[in-house]
Design a protein around this motif. Structure first.
Motif, PDB file in Angstrom:
ATOM      1  N   VAL A 248      42.044  31.283  57.120  1.00 44.15           N
ATOM      2  CA  VAL A 248      42.208  32.728  56.980  1.00 44.15           C
ATOM      3  C   VAL A 248      42.170  33.125  55.510  1.00 44.15           C
ATOM      4  N   ALA A 249      42.799  32.342  54.659  1.00 43.31           N
ATOM      5  CA  ALA A 249      42.782  32.629  53.224  1.00 43.31           C
ATOM      6  C   ALA A 249      41.360  32.571  52.684  1.00 43.31           C
TER       7      ALA A 249
ATOM      8  N   ALA B 151      35.888  38.035  52.020  1.00 37.86           N
ATOM      9  CA  ALA B 151      35.856  39.470  52.293  1.00 37.86           C
ATOM     10  C   ALA B 151      36.493  40.284  51.168  1.00 37.86           C
ATOM     11  N   ARG B 152      36.907  39.591  50.119  1.00 39.19           N
ATOM     12  CA  ARG B 152      37.560  40.220  48.963  1.00 39.19           C
ATOM     13  C   ARG B 152      38.823  40.976  49.379  1.00 39.19           C
ATOM     14  N   LEU B 153      39.605  40.327  50.237  1.00 41.97           N
ATOM     15  CA  LEU B 153      40.893  40.863  50.662  1.00 41.97           C
ATOM     16  C   LEU B 153      41.995  40.008  50.043  1.00 41.97           C
TER      17      LEU B 153
END
Length: 97
Positions: free
Chosen positions: A8-9, A15-17
């Motif tokens: 997830v990381a 996604a640049r989140l």
């Protein structure tokens, strides 16, 4: 194969989140359920099921082009707030030097 918080990381970084470690740990099982659900849909859809982009059939309504007379240039420009060189004059919105 279950998604890990590290997966997830990595996805978040792509996604640049910005996600904190607890958020990644919380989202991993939720995203895993979503991915498994999508995989199950893929299993059900066989070669006999047509691909579709909408639930209902959609067609674009087309008509043939028809050449017809339009308003004369003078009549159109007569209602314009500002005219220059027989064209509409509009405010500049870009600074091009």
């Amino acid at each position: 194969m279950a998604l890990t918080p590290q997966d997830v990381a990595r996805l978040a970084a792509l996604a640049r989140l910005e996600l904190a470690e607890p958020e990644c740990a919380e989202l991993a099982p939720e995203l895993d359920v979503i991915l498994n659900s999508v995989a199950r849909v893929g299993e059900v859809a066989g070669d006999d099921v047509p691909l579709m982009t909408h639930a209902l059939p959609m067609t674009n309504v087309m008509r043939p082009d028809q050449v017809r007379d339009s308003l004369p240039q003078e009549a159109v420009l007569a209602s314009a707030p500002d005219v220059e060189d027989e064209r509409f004059r509009v405010p500049r919105i870009l600074n091009e030097d």
